[in-house]
Write a protein that holds these residues in place. Structure first.
Motif, mmCIF file in Angstrom:
data_model
loop_
_atom_site.group_PDB
_atom_site.id
_atom_site.type_symbol
_atom_site.label_atom_id
_atom_site.label_comp_id
_atom_site.label_asym_id
_atom_site.label_seq_id
_atom_site.Cartn_x
_atom_site.Cartn_y
_atom_site.Cartn_z
ATOM 1 N N ALA A 29 0.840 -1.204 0.000
ATOM 2 C CA ALA A 29 0.000 0.000 0.000
ATOM 3 C C ALA A 29 0.875 1.254 0.000
ATOM 4 C CB ALA A 29 -0.924 -0.008 1.214
ATOM 5 N N ALA A 55 -4.683 7.922 10.552
ATOM 6 C CA ALA A 55 -4.300 6.516 10.725
ATOM 7 C C ALA A 55 -4.559 5.993 12.133
ATOM 8 C CB ALA A 55 -2.826 6.341 10.370
ATOM 9 N N PHE A 57 -7.186 3.292 13.142
ATOM 10 C CA PHE A 57 -7.039 1.959 12.559
ATOM 11 C C PHE A 57 -6.114 1.066 13.385
ATOM 12 C CE2 PHE A 57 -8.407 4.692 9.133
ATOM 13 C CZ PHE A 57 -9.352 3.922 8.478
ATOM 14 N N GLN A 65 -7.287 -2.547 7.241
ATOM 15 C CA GLN A 65 -6.712 -1.532 8.121
ATOM 16 C C GLN A 65 -5.237 -1.320 7.783
ATOM 17 O OE1 GLN A 65 -8.265 -3.794 11.690
ATOM 18 N NE2 GLN A 65 -8.432 -1.723 12.506
ATOM 19 N N VAL A 112 -4.897 0.808 4.594
ATOM 20 C CA VAL A 112 -5.128 2.239 4.794
ATOM 21 C C VAL A 112 -3.906 2.892 5.431
ATOM 22 C CG1 VAL A 112 -6.504 3.941 6.044
ATOM 23 C CG2 VAL A 112 -7.633 2.002 4.922
#
Length: 225
Positions: free
Chosen positions: A59, A131, A134, A142, A145
């Motif tokens: 990610a 953040a 999460f 999670q 992200v």
């Protein structure tokens, strides 16, 4: 910049791979936080932790690619306002100078490029709180992200490569430059997460830092010539 030349992507990969000392400084605390932020049952089992670490990093690399595409598009837009040839040369000249400064930075001979990192601090102050809800991480979504937000951490290496992406004046080439850089960072950051930095510490040797710096300086000088 002739983005068809393999040395463009080799440089991006080398900066990511051999910039491990900087990764330790900038991302070491964050990697530790993310690892400790996993649910204890996940954290105690390396086999269960691996998918989360991969998702964090993939990610993050996706975030780099998005930023590279945006900067490539910005470079393309800038060429529309002035002579295409003149603007591209100016962007390439800027990227070449930044490459030389980055090489000096990687080799430990100059900290001038650290000033770039301060430019991204206001954006990071807005993104970092997003953040927090999460954590602790219990699901892969999670981790995704948080990993994507991680990509926007202020970093001189990232900003230097974004300038290279902008000089490509092409969103696809910009994304590919940043994707290549991100893949280069993967061994160091995965090693930091799983081996308490044993892999990343390989890049602490001064000759490795200087070799990386000289390679990047050489590419920057070639661009200037």
């Amino acid at each position: 910049m002739d983005v068809s030349q393999p040395q463009v992507y080799f440089t991006a990969l080398a900066v990511g791979l051999l910039g491990g000392v900087h990764c330790l400084t900038m991302c070491g605390g964050l990697v530790a936080t993310l690892t400790l932020g996993l649910h204890p049952e996940i954290r105690r089992d390396p086999r269960r932790m691996l998918p989360y670490q991969l998702v964090y990093n993939l990610a993050r690399i996706s975030g780099y690619a998005v930023a590279g595409a945006l900067f490539g598009a910005l470079g393309s837009m800038l060429t529309e306002f002035e002579s295409l040839k003149l603007t591209q040369r100016l962007l390439q000249g800027l990227a070449a100078v930044i490459m030389v400064l980055l090489g000096l930075y990687l080799a430990g001979w100059s900290s001038a490029l650290a000033a770039l990192e301060r430019l991204g601090a206001p954006l990071w102050r807005r993104l970092e709180p997003i953040a927090r809800p999460f954590l602790p991480v219990q699901r892969l979504v999670q981790a995704a992200v948080i990993g994507f937000i991680w990509a926007w951490l202020p970093c001189g290496l990232v900003y230097s490569l974004l300038i290279m992406a902008m000089s490509s004046a092409d969103p696809r080439a910009g994304a590919l430059i940043m994707l290549t850089f991100g893949l280069g960072t993967l061994p160091n950051l995965l090693g930091l997460a799983f081996l308490a930095g044993a892999v990343a510490r390989l890049t602490e040797h001064s000759w490795i830092r200087r070799l990386a710096g000289l390679l990047v300086i050489g590419f920057g000088l070639a661009m200037i010539v």
